[in-house]
Write a protein that holds these residues in place. Sequence first.
Motif, PDB file in Angstrom:
ATOM      1  N   UNK A   1       0.765  -1.052  -0.003  1.00 20.05           N
ATOM      2  CA  UNK A   1      -0.085   0.043  -0.159  1.00 20.05           C
ATOM      3  C   UNK A   1       0.963   1.338  -0.091  1.00 20.05           C
ATOM      4  N   UNK A   2       0.748   2.143  -0.910  1.00 19.39           N
ATOM      5  CA  UNK A   2       1.569   3.687  -1.178  1.00 19.39           C
ATOM      6  C   UNK A   2       0.690   4.644  -1.048  1.00 19.39           C
ATOM      7  N   UNK A   3       0.787   5.412   0.274  1.00 18.79           N
ATOM      8  CA  UNK A   3       0.014   6.455   0.448  1.00 18.79           C
ATOM      9  C   UNK A   3       0.965   7.778   0.405  1.00 18.79           C
ATOM     10  N   UNK A   4       0.339   8.941   0.393  1.00 12.96           N
ATOM     11  CA  UNK A   4       1.052  10.089   0.218  1.00 12.96           C
ATOM     12  C   UNK A   4       0.401  11.197  -0.758  1.00 12.96           C
ATOM     13  N   UNK A   5       0.587  12.367  -0.752  1.00  7.86           N
ATOM     14  CA  UNK A   5       0.327  13.542  -1.350  1.00  7.86           C
ATOM     15  C   UNK A   5       0.714  13.244  -2.904  1.00  7.86           C
ATOM     16  N   UNK A   6       1.928  12.647  -2.953  1.00  5.78           N
ATOM     17  CA  UNK A   6       2.709  12.641  -4.113  1.00  5.78           C
ATOM     18  C   UNK A   6       2.069  11.490  -5.040  1.00  5.78           C
ATOM     19  N   UNK A   7       1.335  10.523  -4.222  1.00  2.00           N
ATOM     20  CA  UNK A   7       1.015   9.509  -5.010  1.00  2.00           C
ATOM     21  C   UNK A   7      -0.092   9.682  -6.088  1.00  2.00           C
ATOM     22  N   UNK A   8      -0.009   9.126  -7.321  1.00  3.43           N
ATOM     23  CA  UNK A   8      -0.845   9.429  -8.208  1.00  3.43           C
ATOM     24  C   UNK A   8      -1.835   8.145  -8.299  1.00  3.43           C
ATOM     25  N   UNK A   9      -3.114   8.437  -8.571  1.00  2.14           N
ATOM     26  CA  UNK A   9      -4.196   7.496  -8.652  1.00  2.14           C
ATOM     27  C   UNK A   9      -4.116   6.708  -9.896  1.00  2.14           C
ATOM     28  N   UNK A  10      -4.271   5.532  -9.847  1.00  2.87           N
ATOM     29  CA  UNK A  10      -4.297   4.456 -10.904  1.00  2.87           C
ATOM     30  C   UNK A  10      -5.765   3.831 -10.909  1.00  2.87           C
ATOM     31  N   UNK A  11      -6.238   3.365 -12.018  1.00  2.44           N
ATOM     32  CA  UNK A  11      -7.276   2.597 -12.382  1.00  2.44           C
ATOM     33  C   UNK A  11      -7.441   1.288 -11.979  1.00  2.44           C
ATOM     34  N   UNK A  12      -8.479   0.815 -11.327  1.00  2.20           N
ATOM     35  CA  UNK A  12      -8.274  -0.699 -10.857  1.00  2.20           C
ATOM     36  C   UNK A  12      -8.055  -1.656 -12.004  1.00  2.20           C
ATOM     37  N   UNK A  13      -7.231  -2.975 -11.615  1.00  2.00           N
ATOM     38  CA  UNK A  13      -6.901  -3.782 -12.672  1.00  2.00           C
ATOM     39  C   UNK A  13      -6.641  -5.098 -12.045  1.00  2.00           C
TER      40      UNK A  13
END
Length: 1021
Positions: free
Chosen positions: A561-573
């Motif tokens: 699990x990667x969290x933080x303001x810099x983390x860009x969202x990905x689409x589920x797959x």
Amino acid sequence: MSIRVHVPIEQAEWSVQPPAEWVRKRSVDWAWRPGEGQGFGFLLIDEQHHVASQALYVRTVKMLASLSAVQTQSQVVVEFDPAAQRLQLHELAIWRMSAEGAWQKREPVAKEAFLLRQREQQFEQQMLKGYVSLVALLEDVRVGDVIDLSWTLLPREPLPGLLFTALHFLAWSVPVATYCLALTGASGGDLRWRLHTPDGAAVPVETSEADGVSWRYDRPPMFQAEGNVPGGHWPFPVLEVTCWQTWGQVARFFAELWADAATDAAESVAAEAQRLADGKTRAAAIVAALRFVQNDIRYLSVDFGHGAGMLPNGAGTVLRRRFGDCKDKSILLAALLRELGIAAWPVLVASGWRDGIQRLMPSTACFNHVIVGFELDGQRYFADPTVVGQGGDLERLAAPPFGAGLQIDPATDALLELPPPALAELTLTETFTLDRKCRDGAVDQVLEACGWLADDIRATILNQGQRQFAKQRADALQQNFPALLPNPESMQIGDDSDGNRIELRSRHSLPTWGQTGRKPPDFFSYGAHGLFLAVETIDPHQQRAQPFQLRHPLRVCHSVVVRGKAVKKLKAGAFTHEGPGFRYRVDVRSRRREVRFDYRWESTAAEIAAEQWPEYCQQRAAALERAGALVHTPPFKPVAAALRLFPVLAVVGGLAAGWLGNAGNNRTVREAGGIEAAGSKAFEYVKRSEFSQAYSLAAAVQPNYRNNFDFQIMFSEAAIRTGHFAEAEQALAQARSLRTGEILPEQLQAALFEARGQLPQALELLKRLAGQAGAPERVYADLARVSERTGEFGNARAAWETVLSRHPAEPEALYSLARLLWLAGERERGDSLITGVIASQPVSSAALEGALARYFAVTGRPERAIEPARRASEREPGDPYLAYKHVRALIESGRHAEALAVAIGVSEKFPQQPMAAAALATAAAMANDNLRAEPAFKEWVELAPDNPDAVSSYGFFLHRTGRDREAQSLLEAATHKFPAHGNLWLNYSVVLEALGDTNAAEARQQAARLMTDEQRATLVR
């Protein structure tokens, strides 16, 4: 209690005397030699059993063929148990060849030269046996000498009722000329034997004799042991001999032999049982007794004295000493349970052979371990009292994994089947909180396990200590994140002993996910290393002749699990993959400022057959290519909006694979078996990128499939790849009429534009397709590639980042993005991206190694490309394309002679393979071996008519050899078939310039427009 009699070393019985009359003299093959590279070997190994007296005669005749062997093999040692055996030494002599070539025996070693010594070779394994060694230090030993040693071991006060039995494993890791085995002195008809031989193995020759039987095994093959072989698999001949008639007879022998041990000091055992049971239910009291014996009675094997190895110490003695081996601990546990009113028995098992003992005749020789079986309320349970840290109440108690055993009970009449292992599960969840300001970053780890995996973790913590265990876990994480600040003291353990579940939590600071002291990188990369806390690690290069045992049943999950303001969202797959013995799944979920990767591995079989091993390694590597998390973590940019990333699971399909066709033989419709068969085969050819064959068949039957959408799509792709552009256009129009609004015809239309060299049109169409919701992943890869070719490097980077955001270790995307970073001057970022992602993978695949080799080659570092290219070829030894790339790396580094030598080997290994011909043609041309190069070029062109590199390279070779007119004709035709291939136009322009043709300038302009950066960087001249 014990009927053992300890014999000190000074009372050990040994003597020097001739062999007994029942011993037969065997001849020695003095002409035999161990073979090149072998330090020593046995001219003869002779073993003779006297069944009635249970005496064993042994003779070894050993040749020392090297100086190393003289150093290590010139000290003679004969080990025996002085409490159970008497040793008769017959002769120790050295043979040496004279100057005339005759073997001469030197004076035998005198008795005075022998020393009696006692040492415990297994003391570090908590085992004391009391064996003594008769040692002789030989003088004047030379290379080529032969050491001839013979002795007999006789029983010293045999255990009452012990019958003769023996197991012989006919396997040696050193050369042996002749092995002989004989059984003599058998009385009555009780002696039986059986030879187990693997399929295809050589069989020893059996000979019946007046008072027994013998076997002779000439030139037995050397046996190469392999790790992790299932116990029931015997890859060499096994000879079993026994006088026991039934398993019941064996059980009664042990029951009588162990009866006194079970009742020893009954009062003290009863008092301990009462203490353990106080205030508990019967089930809880059983578990308390088991835990007491497992954890409070330490394991220490003291097998001194008569009966050692077969006779346990008494239960009371073990309780008083607080130590014992498996026999001792089993006797004590059975005694405690009986005092609790529980029916309990020791059970003999084979820890190595496991259920393989079911193939054997009754014997006392096949067991090497003891567990305990007991009953409660009609339910049978089994427990291993030597296991430390085991959890679980009776319902969750992990059964010992031995398959079969012999219950020591007078009523026993057969082996009993032990329950199979229950499912064990392990889950590691690692939550990374990222902070680009390098202040509040952290990693939270939660490790959960149940079943025998929980037992393993609990035992490791007990043996190592909690802090050391926590430190090792933190150190492993720090290998991937050098800036990590480990905090072993943060580990908290939650142990549900009855449920046999354990949970470990820890937290460590993570200032940056990159190098210490540097700003955080733009990508977070990490592999699914947690899977290998339980899944077997393997050597994928190993060649196996024996099956491989898997941990089964097993289920492992590693969540990142990667969290933080810099983390860009990905689409589920999701991605799933199955191979021999396993099932694998990756799920990607995302929400604002958080991405989660769930990697799940599940075993589906207990072993992998030897013939399945290559497929297992290949499919496992293919699965684990999807075992790396890559998350875009760019710094905040207030002016430009952050790039929106779309998930791509894989770059698939022939068009994304590059222009490397693999042609075979053309087929006519009739030869294909009719119209329907021809259509089916055309589809198969496209799947294999064999487009010429596909086009030939599909064109012949195309009118019959005008209303079939899938066929029109397949035919259009085959037509594009073979230069039949008009037919491709017609097929695409027909496909659109059959299914309005489908995106696939538009993807192929873009491919058609690209193949024609109409790059702006291809780019415009791909951008439009990529903007559609739910665009297939292949669109982004095509968009990235065409964007590069048209100089739109920003769009190319964005498209490749899109691919990597969903498939973190996709080799083509990884290579391409790193290369674009390098070309943009961000060389350190490019290197860091590709090497970091590859390093984060649990297993680096051939595809990733090949991508790294390409990257080094295209960035002007051909020497660094050689090693990854070689590794890629070794990881997939059956792939001629990777072998070709290894040859290319050598060529680009200027190692022309070495490249030619490797290419010759590749062409011999892969006859009639286009890339093998390409390797030989290119290497031979660069080494100026034109006689070898020209037929190889012709073969390449013939085998790969859809590969423009083949005809382009051959045309340039013709130019180099002064045949410009021939080259012009060949290349001119190829430019019509492959109008978008830059290298082809370049070579065509060179030929036209040599001929003074005015069209040369136009061809050179086409080359400049169409050549890719990679083609320019790796151009071979």
